[in-house]
Structure formats: C-alpha cells, structure tokens
Write a protein that holds these residues in place. Structure first.
Motif, short mmCIF file in Angstrom:
data_model
loop_
_atom_site.label_atom_id
_atom_site.label_comp_id
_atom_site.label_asym_id
_atom_site.label_seq_id
_atom_site.Cartn_x
_atom_site.Cartn_y
_atom_site.Cartn_z
N ALA A 12 0.85 -1.19 0.00
CA ALA A 12 0.00 0.00 0.00
C ALA A 12 0.89 1.24 0.00
O ALA A 12 1.91 1.31 0.68
CB ALA A 12 -0.90 -0.01 1.22
N GLY A 13 0.49 2.23 -0.75
CA GLY A 13 1.26 3.46 -0.81
C GLY A 13 2.23 3.50 -1.97
O GLY A 13 3.02 4.43 -2.09
N ALA A 14 2.22 2.48 -2.83
CA ALA A 14 3.08 2.50 -4.01
C ALA A 14 2.78 3.72 -4.85
O ALA A 14 1.66 4.18 -4.91
CB ALA A 14 2.86 1.22 -4.83
N ARG A 15 3.82 4.26 -5.53
CA ARG A 15 3.65 5.54 -6.21
C ARG A 15 2.71 5.45 -7.40
O ARG A 15 2.00 6.39 -7.70
CB ARG A 15 5.01 6.05 -6.66
N THR A 16 2.70 4.33 -8.11
CA THR A 16 1.83 4.20 -9.26
C THR A 16 0.45 3.71 -8.80
O THR A 16 0.33 2.63 -8.24
CB THR A 16 2.41 3.19 -10.27
N PRO A 17 -0.61 4.50 -9.02
CA PRO A 17 -1.94 4.05 -8.59
C PRO A 17 -2.35 2.79 -9.33
O PRO A 17 -2.23 2.69 -10.55
CB PRO A 17 -2.85 5.23 -8.96
N ARG A 18 -2.81 1.82 -8.58
CA ARG A 18 -3.32 0.59 -9.18
C ARG A 18 -4.81 0.53 -8.93
O ARG A 18 -5.28 0.71 -7.81
CB ARG A 18 -2.65 -0.64 -8.55
N ILE A 19 -5.57 0.25 -9.96
CA ILE A 19 -7.03 0.21 -9.87
C ILE A 19 -7.50 -1.20 -10.16
O ILE A 19 -7.08 -1.81 -11.15
CB ILE A 19 -7.70 1.20 -10.86
N SER A 238 -14.53 -9.96 -0.79
CA SER A 238 -14.61 -8.86 0.17
C SER A 238 -13.85 -7.66 -0.35
O SER A 238 -12.76 -7.79 -0.92
CB SER A 238 -14.02 -9.30 1.52
N VAL A 239 -14.43 -6.47 -0.15
CA VAL A 239 -13.80 -5.20 -0.49
C VAL A 239 -13.86 -4.32 0.75
O VAL A 239 -14.94 -4.03 1.26
CB VAL A 239 -14.53 -4.50 -1.67
N VAL A 240 -12.71 -3.91 1.25
CA VAL A 240 -12.63 -3.10 2.46
C VAL A 240 -11.78 -1.87 2.17
O VAL A 240 -10.63 -1.97 1.74
CB VAL A 240 -12.01 -3.89 3.64
N GLU A 241 -12.36 -0.69 2.41
CA GLU A 241 -11.68 0.57 2.17
C GLU A 241 -11.12 1.10 3.49
O GLU A 241 -11.79 1.08 4.52
CB GLU A 241 -12.65 1.58 1.57
N ASP A 242 -9.87 1.59 3.44
CA ASP A 242 -9.32 2.32 4.59
C ASP A 242 -8.54 3.52 4.08
O ASP A 242 -8.58 3.83 2.88
CB ASP A 242 -8.45 1.40 5.46
N SER A 243 -7.84 4.19 4.96
CA SER A 243 -7.17 5.44 4.58
C SER A 243 -6.01 5.21 3.61
O SER A 243 -5.59 6.14 2.91
CB SER A 243 -6.65 6.16 5.83
N ASP A 244 -5.48 4.00 3.55
CA ASP A 244 -4.32 3.72 2.70
C ASP A 244 -4.69 3.14 1.34
O ASP A 244 -3.87 3.13 0.43
CB ASP A 244 -3.38 2.75 3.41
N GLY A 245 -5.88 2.61 1.20
CA GLY A 245 -6.24 1.98 -0.06
C GLY A 245 -7.47 1.11 0.09
O GLY A 245 -8.28 1.29 1.01
N VAL A 246 -7.61 0.16 -0.80
CA VAL A 246 -8.74 -0.78 -0.80
C VAL A 246 -8.17 -2.19 -0.76
O VAL A 246 -7.36 -2.56 -1.62
CB VAL A 246 -9.63 -0.59 -2.04
N ARG A 247 -8.60 -2.95 0.23
CA ARG A 247 -8.12 -4.32 0.38
C ARG A 247 -9.14 -5.30 -0.18
O ARG A 247 -10.30 -5.30 0.20
CB ARG A 247 -7.85 -4.63 1.86
N LEU A 248 -8.68 -6.13 -1.10
CA LEU A 248 -9.54 -7.13 -1.73
C LEU A 248 -9.18 -8.51 -1.22
O LEU A 248 -7.99 -8.86 -1.14
CB LEU A 248 -9.37 -7.11 -3.26
N THR A 249 -10.18 -9.29 -0.88
CA THR A 249 -9.98 -10.70 -0.57
C THR A 249 -10.43 -11.50 -1.79
O THR A 249 -11.58 -11.37 -2.24
CB THR A 249 -10.79 -11.12 0.66
N CYS A 250 -9.52 -12.30 -2.33
CA CYS A 250 -9.77 -13.01 -3.58
C CYS A 250 -9.74 -14.53 -3.36
O CYS A 250 -9.07 -15.02 -2.46
CB CYS A 250 -8.71 -12.64 -4.63
N ARG A 251 -10.44 -15.23 -4.22
CA ARG A 251 -10.51 -16.68 -4.12
C ARG A 251 -10.61 -17.27 -5.52
O ARG A 251 -11.31 -16.76 -6.38
CB ARG A 251 -11.73 -17.09 -3.30
N ARG A 252 -9.90 -18.38 -5.73
CA ARG A 252 -9.99 -19.10 -6.99
C ARG A 252 -10.84 -20.34 -6.81
O ARG A 252 -11.15 -20.75 -5.68
CB ARG A 252 -8.61 -19.47 -7.50
#
Length: 458
Positions: A12-19, A238-252
């Motif tokens: 989190a906080g990497a300079r290049t925004p990832r969407i 799951s999608v969780v937003e906080d002050s640093d970014g958005v945390r995704l929980t992924c499953r295959r």
C-alpha cells in the motif's frame, strides 16, 4: 486476458496508482477501458471464465446466439462513442429494427417511420391513436430526467404501468402496447414495473435504427478485453476501504485465497451482490440493492433450414393473445453472418414468471414447450419441419426491475455515496436494465475515480 494469480500491487502506498475492477461485464470493462485510456494501471477480476456478463454470444452448430442482450439501438450514444474510441466501429453494420405487435393472430409492424406506422396501423383504434399523444406529451415533459444515467430523477413517472394506463390512456393501448413492451423490454408484468421504464423506451426508441455485429453482441466486451488485463476465475469475496487503499480478498475455484491492496476499486457486479462484498456500502444503498429484484429470462433458439417470410426483427405477443405473453426474435435479421448462408434462426422468450417456472426443467422439456407455443401462435406454419438446431439459454439475473414507488429509495441511496470514497459502483441498476445503462455507469465510475485521484482521497 490472464488467468494466473499475480499480485495487483506492491505494498500500500506504491507511487503508481493501481485500480482493480471487480466484474468483466460491459460496465466493468467500460470502466477499465476508460481508466486505462487515462494512463492508469488497471486489472479486471472476473469470477466466471468468460467476459461480457449478460452481453455474450455463443456459437451453436454454426449459429450465433446472444445469451442476454440482443438488440442495440442507435440511441445508445454512449456505446457508439466507446466503439469509436476502442477502434471497434468497423465491426458493426445496420441491423433490422422493425417491431411487430400481434393482435387477432396478425402481426402489425412498426419500423423506422414509427409515427407514420402508428398513424396507419390497424393495431389500434382512432381513439387510441389520439390518446397516444398524451403518452408522447408526458415523455416530452419529463425530458432528459428519464435517462440511462439515473432513472431516479424521473420520479413523476414512478407509478405502475397499470395505473398510468388507466389514468392517461385506455385498455386497448395497455393491452397491445404497454403490456407487451414491459414484457419484452424488461421481461416483467406491467403491474410490477415502474412506468419510468416505458417512458425511457418511448422517448428514445420511436423511429430509431439499430446496429449489430456479424460476430454477435459479444464483439464489444471481447474487443475491450483484448486491450485490458482481465483475469478470469477470480472471485472477489470482500472489499474493504481504509485510509491507505482498498483491500480485496480473492478466491480461486481451487480454494486458493489471498489479499491484495490497490489504490481504488470499481465494483461492477449485479446489484444484490454489492452489499455482500463491500462492507462499507452506505446503509441507504445497502437496503435498496439488497431488496432489488431482477427478472429471469429463459429462451429457446431454433436454427432453421430456411428463413420465414416475416420482416420484423422482434415480435411482441401480448398476453391477450397468448397466456403470459411471449417475445419472438428473428435473429437472422440482426446482422449478416449470424447464421449460415440461406438459413434462418428464431428465438422465443418468456417473461419472468413463466421463465422462473421453466428455469430448472431439462432442456428437452423447455424446447418442447417452445415448440408448442410457436404452433399455437400460428405465425410460422411448418416451422417444426425446418428446425436443424435448437438450444436453451437461461439468464438469471437478467435485468433489474424498478418496481413502482422504489425510485425514491434509489435516489436516497445514490445521495448517500461519498464523493471521496476509493470505491465506485457501476451497473445497470441505476436506470433501465440495458447494456447502455451499464456502459454509461462504467464511464461515470471511471470519471469519479479519476477525479478522486486528481484531488486526493479524504
């Protein structure tokens, strides 16, 4: 497209925004394309193994069958712009756009010269034709408040189609125009549908042309996906937003789970799924989307050894003519190359109540029901002997249904969204259930993310 598990971002906080874009239907792919066009690093995560969602085409024995979306009107201006910007304009051709309405076993056709056709048609009496001016006046008065971006602005049209027809029109117009339009545009009975849907159709569809592709409606989502990083087989739970970014929980599918953190996220999944995966969804919109109903559509397509003489592309069969009503598409009119040379193809569509009853039955029983319906209609004599291919397709969810009185809840839900959130929504539930509604919502979501990046998240 990429199906491997690869990290979407550095810490989190990497300079290049990832969407991240969750969902590879037309809403998600449009959002991703516009964000990628703006120079951002975008990844699309799709639970299924294909792109397009309900805008998908399957090949069956040389016949191209559209699973969900079928007709693409010229008034889909957002789609036209996207096609141009993505270099896909050359893949479409003008399509047949004549509608037929059945009365007393006869097809009455309304085409590009709709006003003249309505004036001359024997579908309606002279009194009904005069009363149609009320509908035209009401649609004009509402104006751009009924649109593909936000149907909740058309609150004055938010009453049941039945009550509007009783108040402003008459029984004949209801039986042979309003009811078949509600069943064929939204696969819903008019008692359960807000008149705002029909207002949007009336305002835009009268006299319009149509376009399509020889490769089916999937030309657009597949064309966009070729230009994007799309990873199929990834379920975002799951999608969780906080002050640093958005945390995704992924499953295959094999059970593998992991988390990713990105700068921002677009959620482009069916409305009722949004509250399940986004914990930060405001309560007003949570309630609306949790209770949102979708139509179910079951349809059967028949490949034919030769083409019927019928010139209409879509035939609306009112329930006054057949129990529950029907929709019949003559698919060979959509675009050259959709069927083998000299062949024909028709598809029979049931509205949501009948589709629900058929949904779980074996294909053989559904096909038999379709053949009985076609025989009872009597519109295509001898058709059974012409059939050389048949396939059953099921679409659930199909299109969102804004029930009468519910647009005010949508308006409050949309107002509750924070303009500073790192999470944006895209889907056809903001307006009339259509590919164009989904598409313009994807563009709006991308524009919102770009504004938030420009001005900073709070």
């Amino acid at each position: 497209m990429n199906g491997k598990r690869e990290p979407l971002s550095d810490a989190a906080g990497a300079r290049t925004p990832r969407i991240a874009v969750v969902g590879a239907g037309i809403a998600g792919l449009t959002a991703a394309f516009r964000l990628r066009q703006a120079g951002l690093d975008v990844t699309v995560l799709e639970r299924s193994q294909h792109v397009g969602g309900r805008m998908r085409t399957e090949e069956v024995d040389g016949y191209l069958v559209d699973v969900g979306a079928a007709l693409l009107p010229d008034f889909y201006h957002g789609m036209r712009r996207l096609m141009r910007d993505a270099g896909l304009e050359g893949e479409t051709v003008p399509s047949g756009g004549t509608y037929g309405f059945v009365r007393d076993g006869r097809v009455h056709r309304i085409g590009r010269k709709a006003r003249t056709d309505l004036l001359m048609t024997r579908l309606l009496s002279v009194d009904s034709k005069l009363r149609l001016l009320r509908l035209a006046a009401d649609a004009r008065r509402i104006g751009d408040r009924v649109n593909f971006h936000d149907l909740s602005r058309a609150h004055e049209a938010d009453e049941a189609c039945t009550s509007y027809a009783a108040r402003r029109l008459n029984q004949e117009i209801f039986d042979y125009l309003i009811e078949p339009l509600s069943a064929n545009y939204c696969f819903a009975p008019p008692e359960d549908l807000s008149m705002a849907h029909i207002m949007l159709a009336v305002r835009n569809a009268v006299g319009t042309g149509y376009f399509n592709s020889k490769s089916g409606v999937s030309f657009l989502p597949r064309g966009l996906a070729r230009q994007l990083d799309v990873r199929c087989g990834v379920d975002v739970t799951s999608v969780v937003e906080d002050s640093d970014g958005v945390r995704l929980t992924c499953r295959r599918g094999d059970g593998q789970r992991w988390e990713e953190t990105v700068t921002a996220c677009v959620i482009a999944v069916p409305g009722p799924v949004v509250p399940i995966i986004w914990r930060g969804l405001p309560s007003a919109l949570h309630t609306y989307l949790s209770e949102l109903d979708y139509a179910t559509c079951v349809h059967v397509s028949f490949g034919l050894a030769s083409r019927p003489a019928e010139t209409a592309t879509w035939i609306c069969v009112p329930r006054r003519e057949y129990p529950g009503g029907l929709g019949v598409s003559l698919d060979h009119h959509r675009a050259p190359g959709r069927v083998p040379d000299g062949k024909g193809m028709i598809s029979l569509y049931w509205s949501t109540q009948r589709s629900e009853a058929l949904f779980g039955l074996p294909d053989e029983q559904i096909t038999a029901a379709a053949l009985r319906a076609i025989e009872e209609l009597g519109l295509f004599p001898g058709l059974a002997e012409e059939i050389e291919m048949s396939t059953v397709l099921r679409c659930r969810p199909c299109v969102p249904l804004h029930r009468p009185g519910r647009l005010s809840f949508l308006r409050r839900g949309l107002a509750s969204l924070s303009p500073a959130s790192r999470v944006a929504l895209a889907g056809d539930y903001f307006s009339l259930g259509s590919t164009n509604s989904a598409l313009v919502s994807g563009e709006a979501a991308a524009a919102g993310i770009r504004r938030r990046l420009d001005f900073g998240f709070r």
